[in-house]
Design an enzyme around this catalytic site. Structure first.
Site, PDB file in Angstrom:
ATOM      1  N   TYR A   1     -10.690  -1.480  18.760  1.00  0.00           N
ATOM      2  CA  TYR A   1     -11.658  -1.332  17.663  1.00  0.00           C
ATOM      3  C   TYR A   1     -12.346  -2.654  17.335  1.00  0.00           C
ATOM      4  O   TYR A   1     -11.713  -3.716  17.318  1.00  0.00           O
ATOM      5  CB  TYR A   1     -10.954  -0.840  16.401  1.00  0.00           C
ATOM      6  CG  TYR A   1     -10.669   0.643  16.391  1.00  0.00           C
ATOM      7  CD1 TYR A   1     -11.695   1.572  16.527  1.00  0.00           C
ATOM      8  CD2 TYR A   1      -9.368   1.101  16.207  1.00  0.00           C
ATOM      9  CE1 TYR A   1     -11.425   2.946  16.490  1.00  0.00           C
ATOM     10  CE2 TYR A   1      -9.096   2.464  16.163  1.00  0.00           C
ATOM     11  CZ  TYR A   1     -10.132   3.378  16.313  1.00  0.00           C
ATOM     12  OH  TYR A   1      -9.853   4.725  16.270  1.00  0.00           O
TER      13      TYR A   1
ATOM     14  N   MET B   1      -4.000   2.942  14.570  1.00  0.00           N
ATOM     15  CA  MET B   1      -3.038   3.760  13.827  1.00  0.00           C
ATOM     16  C   MET B   1      -1.794   4.089  14.650  1.00  0.00           C
ATOM     17  O   MET B   1      -0.681   4.024  14.142  1.00  0.00           O
ATOM     18  CB  MET B   1      -3.693   5.060  13.343  1.00  0.00           C
ATOM     19  CG  MET B   1      -2.800   5.867  12.406  1.00  0.00           C
ATOM     20  SD  MET B   1      -3.509   7.428  11.900  1.00  0.00           S
ATOM     21  CE  MET B   1      -4.926   6.904  10.955  1.00  0.00           C
TER      22      MET B   1
ATOM     23  N   LYS C   1      18.909   1.746  -0.877  1.00  0.00           N
ATOM     24  CA  LYS C   1      17.660   2.344  -1.354  1.00  0.00           C
ATOM     25  C   LYS C   1      16.633   2.382  -0.222  1.00  0.00           C
ATOM     26  O   LYS C   1      16.789   1.685   0.786  1.00  0.00           O
ATOM     27  CB  LYS C   1      17.122   1.538  -2.540  1.00  0.00           C
ATOM     28  CG  LYS C   1      16.804   0.080  -2.232  1.00  0.00           C
ATOM     29  CD  LYS C   1      16.562  -0.747  -3.492  1.00  0.00           C
ATOM     30  CE  LYS C   1      16.280  -2.192  -3.145  1.00  0.00           C
ATOM     31  NZ  LYS C   1      16.198  -3.035  -4.361  1.00  0.00           N
TER      32      LYS C   1
ATOM     33  N   ARG D   1      11.419  -6.811 -15.505  1.00  0.00           N
ATOM     34  CA  ARG D   1      11.072  -5.664 -14.673  1.00  0.00           C
ATOM     35  C   ARG D   1      11.865  -4.450 -15.151  1.00  0.00           C
ATOM     36  O   ARG D   1      11.299  -3.502 -15.660  1.00  0.00           O
ATOM     37  CB  ARG D   1      11.364  -6.015 -13.210  1.00  0.00           C
ATOM     38  CG  ARG D   1      10.814  -5.035 -12.218  1.00  0.00           C
ATOM     39  CD  ARG D   1      11.151  -5.416 -10.787  1.00  0.00           C
ATOM     40  NE  ARG D   1      12.580  -5.346 -10.508  1.00  0.00           N
ATOM     41  CZ  ARG D   1      13.107  -5.393  -9.288  1.00  0.00           C
ATOM     42  NH1 ARG D   1      12.315  -5.522  -8.229  1.00  0.00           N
ATOM     43  NH2 ARG D   1      14.408  -5.331  -9.107  1.00  0.00           N
TER      44      ARG D   1
HETATM   45  C1  LIG Z   1      16.990  -4.190  -4.036  1.00  0.00           C
HETATM   46  C2  LIG Z   1      17.987  -4.643  -5.022  1.00  0.00           C
HETATM   47  C3  LIG Z   1      19.170  -5.253  -4.599  1.00  0.00           C
HETATM   48  C4  LIG Z   1      19.392  -5.703  -3.180  1.00  0.00           C
HETATM   49  O1  LIG Z   1      18.605  -6.853  -2.984  1.00  0.00           O
HETATM   50  P1  LIG Z   1      18.598  -7.655  -1.611  1.00  0.00           P
HETATM   51  O2  LIG Z   1      17.739  -8.814  -1.883  1.00  0.00           O
HETATM   52  O3  LIG Z   1      17.998  -6.723  -0.598  1.00  0.00           O
HETATM   53  O4  LIG Z   1      20.007  -7.998  -1.293  1.00  0.00           O
HETATM   54  C5  LIG Z   1      20.141  -5.518  -5.548  1.00  0.00           C
HETATM   55  N1  LIG Z   1      19.946  -5.213  -6.859  1.00  0.00           N
HETATM   56  C6  LIG Z   1      18.801  -4.655  -7.302  1.00  0.00           C
HETATM   57  C7  LIG Z   1      18.641  -4.366  -8.743  1.00  0.00           C
HETATM   58  C8  LIG Z   1      17.781  -4.360  -6.403  1.00  0.00           C
HETATM   59  O5  LIG Z   1      16.645  -3.820  -6.861  1.00  0.00           O
END
Ligand SMILES: *Cc1c(COP(=O)(O)O)cnc(C)c1O
Length: 338
Positions: A236, A285, A31, A122
């Protein structure tokens, strides 16, 4: 501005994590563009190494990744079936009864998975929702059932055992492959492995996988150097003033590139072949200013992430975690792969 990404180290980290869970298949979480490192390069390298299960957060990420992987690679979408999403060639992880009914109405017979909430609150169906839905959901034959641990970076945290027990109670008699562990859970031992582990951050060389091979080197070009005299300031808000003649290098990269402004004035350095050169003044930046007085010769590039300063060290300085450092790196770098 070059982000050097070691694909072979990512593959080695995936194999090392897979070897910790010998009874399970190892997926790869890619992701957020493989945590900022480039899913279009990372995922095929892991496929070549044997990975067949991939996870993204969004259907749009899955659509972008699909052409880079052969058809037998499964791309699972953690946000599930959201309204209007194009899930062609993807496997939504359905998070609520609403998502389940939407998906089954629109994609009858197409593969899907189920996420259960075991305490993180969540994503995923709650125990009551699951018991009402499970007969119908199991009849539709999900690819797998998963949940996610909130505290797996702290193996002794009591929430881990509570979530494990809850996951077992909800799934023990389902007869469907199960998945609970991300990187942290993979390191917590066989009770947590089930049939599929889902490491992300450990592939990319950061904690909680302390044994990981480093994956990233971030090299930043020097644009110009100057000498500042005692009493002159840099950057800055004039937060740093020279107390002696100092040689200052202005380096190309700033908070727009994920060099978080919060590392200003924290004693963070860039490195020239192992020699520390402290950042002075504010990170702006597009630019950082660095005290290179200690160098006999100023090289063309200085490193922000390197063996002397890992992703996790940099995260400590910034008051964050390796995940946020990596996913903040942005689009202006040349990503080069070795
Ligand atoms: C991001 C995520 C993972 C991977 O988690 P890591 O801590 O990066 O290994 C696995 N399962 C879900 C549901 C996630 O959101």
């Amino acid at each position: 501005m070059t982000l050097h990404i070691d694909l072979q180290a990512i593959v080695a980290n995936w194999k090392a994590l897979a070897a910790k869970a010998p009874g399970a298949r190892a997926a790869a979480v890619v992701k957020a563009d493989a945590y900022g490192l480039g899913a279009a390069r990372v995922a095929p390298a892991l496929y070549q190494a044997g990975a067949r299960d991939f996870f993204v957060a969004l259907a749009s990420e899955g659509r972008a990744l699909r052409p880079h992987l052969p058809d037998d690679a499964r791309i699972n979408v953690l946000s599930g079936h959201m309204e209007g999403a194009d899930l062609t060639g993807l496997v939504p992880v359905l998070n609520s009864p609403e998502q389940f009914f939407r998906d089954r109405a629109m994609r009858p017979g197409k593969p899907f998975a189920i996420q259960l909430d075991t305490g993180m609150n969540r994503l995923g169906m709650e125990a009551g929702e699951w018991s009402a839905l499970r007969a119908e959901a199991l009849a539709a034959k999900p690819d797998f059932i998963m949940s996610h641990l909130a505290c797996a970076d702290e193996p002794d945290h009591p929430a881990n055992a509570v979530q494990l027990a809850s996951f077992r109670a909800m799934t023990d008699d389902c007869g469907v492959p199960r998945s609970l562990a991300a990187t942290g859970g993979t390191l917590m031992g066989p009770d947590y492995h089930f049939d599929l582990v889902r490491p992300g951050i450990g592939l990319y060389g950061a904690l909680p996988f302390a044994e990981a091979q480093p994956v990233v080197r971030l090299s930043l070009p020097v644009i110009q150097t100057r000498t500042v005299q005692p009493g002159e300031f840099v950057g800055y808000s004039a937060t740093w003033t020279a107390n002696a003649p100092r040689r200052i290098a202005t380096v190309s990269a700033g908070y727009a590139d994920g060099v978080l402004r919060s590392i200003s004035s924290k004693g963070v350095s860039l490195y020239a072949a192992g020699t520390a050169c402290p950042i002075v003044g504010r990170v702006s930046m597009d630019l950082i200013t660095v005290d290179v007085t200690g160098l006999a010769d100023v090289p063309g590039e200085l490193d922000l992430i390197c063996p002397e300063q890992t992703v996790d060290r940099l995260a400590d300085h910034a008051g964050t975690i390796g995940y946020e450092i990596l996913t903040s790196l942005g689009h202006r770098y040349d990503r080069t792969y070795l």
